[in-house]
Design a protein around this motif. Sequence first.
Motif, PDB file in Angstrom:
ATOM      1  N   ALA A 136       3.726   2.740  -6.039  1.00 54.63           N
ATOM      2  CA  ALA A 136       2.267   1.620  -5.153  1.00 54.63           C
ATOM      3  C   ALA A 136       1.278   1.996  -5.081  1.00 54.63           C
ATOM      4  O   ALA A 136       0.256   1.393  -5.286  1.00 54.63           O
ATOM      5  CB  ALA A 136       2.671   1.828  -3.624  1.00 54.63           C
ATOM      6  N   LEU A 137       0.523   3.465  -5.461  1.00 52.03           N
ATOM      7  CA  LEU A 137      -0.943   3.370  -6.235  1.00 52.03           C
ATOM      8  C   LEU A 137      -1.717   2.533  -7.154  1.00 52.03           C
ATOM      9  O   LEU A 137      -2.228   2.056  -7.589  1.00 52.03           O
ATOM     10  CB  LEU A 137      -1.052   4.537  -5.782  1.00 52.03           C
ATOM     11  CG  LEU A 137      -2.689   5.467  -6.801  1.00 52.03           C
ATOM     12  CD1 LEU A 137      -3.689   5.176  -5.569  1.00 52.03           C
ATOM     13  CD2 LEU A 137      -2.839   7.190  -7.005  1.00 52.03           C
ATOM     14  N   GLY A 138      -0.443   2.387  -8.156  1.00 58.49           N
ATOM     15  CA  GLY A 138      -0.634   1.730  -9.744  1.00 58.49           C
ATOM     16  C   GLY A 138      -1.711   1.427  -9.485  1.00 58.49           C
ATOM     17  O   GLY A 138      -2.810   0.225  -9.754  1.00 58.49           O
ATOM     18  N   PRO A 139      -1.386  -0.216  -8.841  1.00 59.20           N
ATOM     19  CA  PRO A 139      -1.657  -1.858  -8.932  1.00 59.20           C
ATOM     20  C   PRO A 139      -3.107  -1.443  -8.047  1.00 59.20           C
ATOM     21  O   PRO A 139      -3.621  -2.261  -8.736  1.00 59.20           O
ATOM     22  CB  PRO A 139      -0.800  -2.050  -7.975  1.00 59.20           C
ATOM     23  CG  PRO A 139       0.455  -1.992  -8.663  1.00 59.20           C
ATOM     24  CD  PRO A 139      -0.148   0.081  -8.552  1.00 59.20           C
ATOM     25  N   TRP A 140      -3.133  -0.906  -7.285  1.00 62.74           N
ATOM     26  CA  TRP A 140      -4.307  -0.506  -6.294  1.00 62.74           C
ATOM     27  C   TRP A 140      -5.777   0.469  -7.507  1.00 62.74           C
ATOM     28  O   TRP A 140      -6.620  -0.167  -7.176  1.00 62.74           O
ATOM     29  CB  TRP A 140      -4.231   0.290  -4.974  1.00 62.74           C
ATOM     30  CG  TRP A 140      -3.432  -0.536  -4.121  1.00 62.74           C
ATOM     31  CD1 TRP A 140      -2.978  -0.079  -3.542  1.00 62.74           C
ATOM     32  CD2 TRP A 140      -4.468  -1.180  -3.135  1.00 62.74           C
ATOM     33  NE1 TRP A 140      -1.851  -1.245  -2.648  1.00 62.74           N
ATOM     34  CE2 TRP A 140      -3.421  -1.633  -2.511  1.00 62.74           C
ATOM     35  CE3 TRP A 140      -5.515  -1.470  -3.096  1.00 62.74           C
ATOM     36  CZ2 TRP A 140      -4.402  -2.724  -1.687  1.00 62.74           C
ATOM     37  CZ3 TRP A 140      -6.061  -2.609  -1.968  1.00 62.74           C
ATOM     38  CH2 TRP A 140      -5.029  -3.051  -1.351  1.00 62.74           C
TER      39      TRP A 140
ATOM     40  N   ARG B 279       3.924   7.159 -16.626  1.00 64.12           N
ATOM     41  CA  ARG B 279       4.501   5.244 -17.009  1.00 64.12           C
ATOM     42  C   ARG B 279       3.453   4.901 -16.447  1.00 64.12           C
ATOM     43  O   ARG B 279       3.297   3.509 -17.342  1.00 64.12           O
ATOM     44  CB  ARG B 279       5.923   4.771 -15.761  1.00 64.12           C
ATOM     45  CG  ARG B 279       6.878   5.946 -17.098  1.00 64.12           C
ATOM     46  CD  ARG B 279       8.583   5.412 -16.431  1.00 64.12           C
ATOM     47  NE  ARG B 279       8.402   5.578 -14.297  1.00 64.12           N
ATOM     48  CZ  ARG B 279       8.697   6.569 -13.902  1.00 64.12           C
ATOM     49  NH1 ARG B 279       9.667   7.562 -14.166  1.00 64.12           N
ATOM     50  NH2 ARG B 279       9.306   6.080 -12.459  1.00 64.12           N
ATOM     51  N   TRP B 280       2.738   4.539 -15.608  1.00 65.76           N
ATOM     52  CA  TRP B 280       1.905   4.054 -15.139  1.00 65.76           C
ATOM     53  C   TRP B 280       0.547   3.874 -16.014  1.00 65.76           C
ATOM     54  O   TRP B 280       0.663   2.632 -16.933  1.00 65.76           O
ATOM     55  CB  TRP B 280       1.289   4.164 -13.734  1.00 65.76           C
ATOM     56  CG  TRP B 280      -0.341   3.472 -13.435  1.00 65.76           C
ATOM     57  CD1 TRP B 280      -0.169   1.490 -13.167  1.00 65.76           C
ATOM     58  CD2 TRP B 280      -1.600   3.453 -13.197  1.00 65.76           C
ATOM     59  NE1 TRP B 280      -1.542   1.356 -12.666  1.00 65.76           N
ATOM     60  CE2 TRP B 280      -2.014   2.707 -12.911  1.00 65.76           C
ATOM     61  CE3 TRP B 280      -2.672   4.589 -14.340  1.00 65.76           C
ATOM     62  CZ2 TRP B 280      -3.821   2.630 -12.731  1.00 65.76           C
ATOM     63  CZ3 TRP B 280      -3.475   5.167 -13.824  1.00 65.76           C
ATOM     64  CH2 TRP B 280      -3.547   4.144 -13.231  1.00 65.76           C
ATOM     65  N   VAL B 281       0.275   5.749 -16.971  1.00 65.02           N
ATOM     66  CA  VAL B 281      -1.207   5.402 -17.008  1.00 65.02           C
ATOM     67  C   VAL B 281      -0.683   5.120 -18.630  1.00 65.02           C
ATOM     68  O   VAL B 281      -1.603   4.621 -18.918  1.00 65.02           O
ATOM     69  CB  VAL B 281      -1.352   6.917 -17.176  1.00 65.02           C
ATOM     70  CG1 VAL B 281      -2.734   7.464 -18.674  1.00 65.02           C
ATOM     71  CG2 VAL B 281      -2.124   7.373 -16.080  1.00 65.02           C
TER      72      VAL B 281
ATOM     73  N   ARG C 187       0.597  -1.225   0.269  1.00 65.96           N
ATOM     74  CA  ARG C 187       0.004   0.193  -0.331  1.00 65.96           C
ATOM     75  C   ARG C 187       0.980   1.957   0.045  1.00 65.96           C
ATOM     76  O   ARG C 187       2.432   1.397   0.788  1.00 65.96           O
ATOM     77  CB  ARG C 187      -0.773   0.266   1.185  1.00 65.96           C
ATOM     78  CG  ARG C 187      -2.059  -0.639   1.648  1.00 65.96           C
ATOM     79  CD  ARG C 187      -2.699  -0.973   2.462  1.00 65.96           C
ATOM     80  NE  ARG C 187      -3.333  -1.438   2.135  1.00 65.96           N
ATOM     81  CZ  ARG C 187      -4.475  -3.002   2.133  1.00 65.96           C
ATOM     82  NH1 ARG C 187      -3.031  -3.086   2.594  1.00 65.96           N
ATOM     83  NH2 ARG C 187      -5.710  -3.753   2.606  1.00 65.96           N
ATOM     84  N   PRO C 188       0.451   2.444  -0.669  1.00 67.44           N
ATOM     85  CA  PRO C 188       1.054   3.337  -0.402  1.00 67.44           C
ATOM     86  C   PRO C 188       1.196   4.108   1.192  1.00 67.44           C
ATOM     87  O   PRO C 188       0.477   3.776   2.216  1.00 67.44           O
ATOM     88  CB  PRO C 188      -0.138   4.682  -1.068  1.00 67.44           C
ATOM     89  CG  PRO C 188      -0.666   3.588  -1.893  1.00 67.44           C
ATOM     90  CD  PRO C 188      -0.866   2.719  -1.241  1.00 67.44           C
ATOM     91  N   ALA C 189       1.845   4.473   1.668  1.00 63.54           N
ATOM     92  CA  ALA C 189       3.051   4.196   2.731  1.00 63.54           C
ATOM     93  C   ALA C 189       1.257   5.767   3.788  1.00 63.54           C
ATOM     94  O   ALA C 189       1.007   6.126   4.066  1.00 63.54           O
ATOM     95  CB  ALA C 189       3.919   4.854   2.808  1.00 63.54           C
TER      96      ALA C 189
END
Length: 385
Positions: free
Chosen positions: A369-373, A284-286, A8-10
């Motif tokens: 960390a947010l991307g996979p969520w 990069r995620w988008v 998770r994002p901290a």
Amino acid sequence: MSMKPVLRPADPRFSSGPTRKRPGWEPSALSGAPVGRSHRSTTGKARIAEALERTSALLEIPHDYRVVLLPGSDTGAIEAAMWCLLGAKPVDLFAFDEFGRRWLTDARDQLRLENLSLYEADYGHAPDFSAARDDHDIVFTWNATAAGVRVPDADWIAADRTGLTLCDATSAAFAMPLAWDRLDVTTFSWQKCLGGEAQHGMAVLSPRARARLADYRPPWPVPRVMNLFGAAADDSAMFDGDVLNTPSLLAIEDYLDALRWAAREGGLAGLIARTEANVSALTRWVEARDWIDFLCPDPAVRSTTSVTLKFSSPQTAELSPAEARALAARMARLLAREDAAFDITGHKKARPGLRIWCGPTVETDDIVALGPWLDWAYEEALAAG
């Protein structure tokens, strides 16, 4: 059902305002605040003066510009500038999201400016800035927080202009370079790029703006809390901590804490670098996904702070705006329940989608960390719909 990510994002706070506070912030940072003291006391005025001085230093504001503290957040600051300065010349006003359209409404319906030219663009797009005229006053937003669009530079503003430029820079200041030589009034709040507490607004005044304040009085009444005319004098007490109404010394202590953190991070260059690292990670995620895309198609004018996203998969292509908004809301609820992301739905008047704050107080590891969520929440929310 899809598999939940492990990491998770901290810090799950990705709101576009008020934004995440600086890394490591604790309430104890405010323990030295002179609460219960008058803002007119020596201690109170010194705190306000320090906030003005640190703001000027951090933003690398020219030595002959002046910074003043105003009530009502950025809204109060930009409206004070409009009420006190406009009407002397024709006005070119550029609006490309909810907030710019509020200043448009002020100019057209409240001040009822007679020589007013309006240049609008839909969410995700920039208006034609080349239409600006150097003998007109110009009102514009540097970064359209609700639309994910920013001005790429200030080259469209004439260096030898005779009009003034009034710039709402509230989600750009401290995260993007600002061309001070092209700006006469620049306003922002503490609750955006530095994660400060909401309430107060700032206005940076050029010598040309202060000359207008000295020589011109508009035909409409100006409420006391919007009265900038006292800033015309070189020795104005407004530059030393005098304010138009009572500020919160607790909020000022919090702002000072953020300014000191920013200086330790390398000043303005460090804050811009943090922001650009965040938006690069999100980009990069988008670009690796087919279900989400930027609302703003042009990277040259795409915001680096309030990054606004739209659904782009075949499954969402047929959704009505209400259905797409419901999908975004389901995603937001799922993410909040998992403490993975808070407050990431787009502005209620923008195209339905998501909005991820990438300003300098956000850590790049949290964006990664947010991307996979987001992937997980999309699949879950789409299946539930």
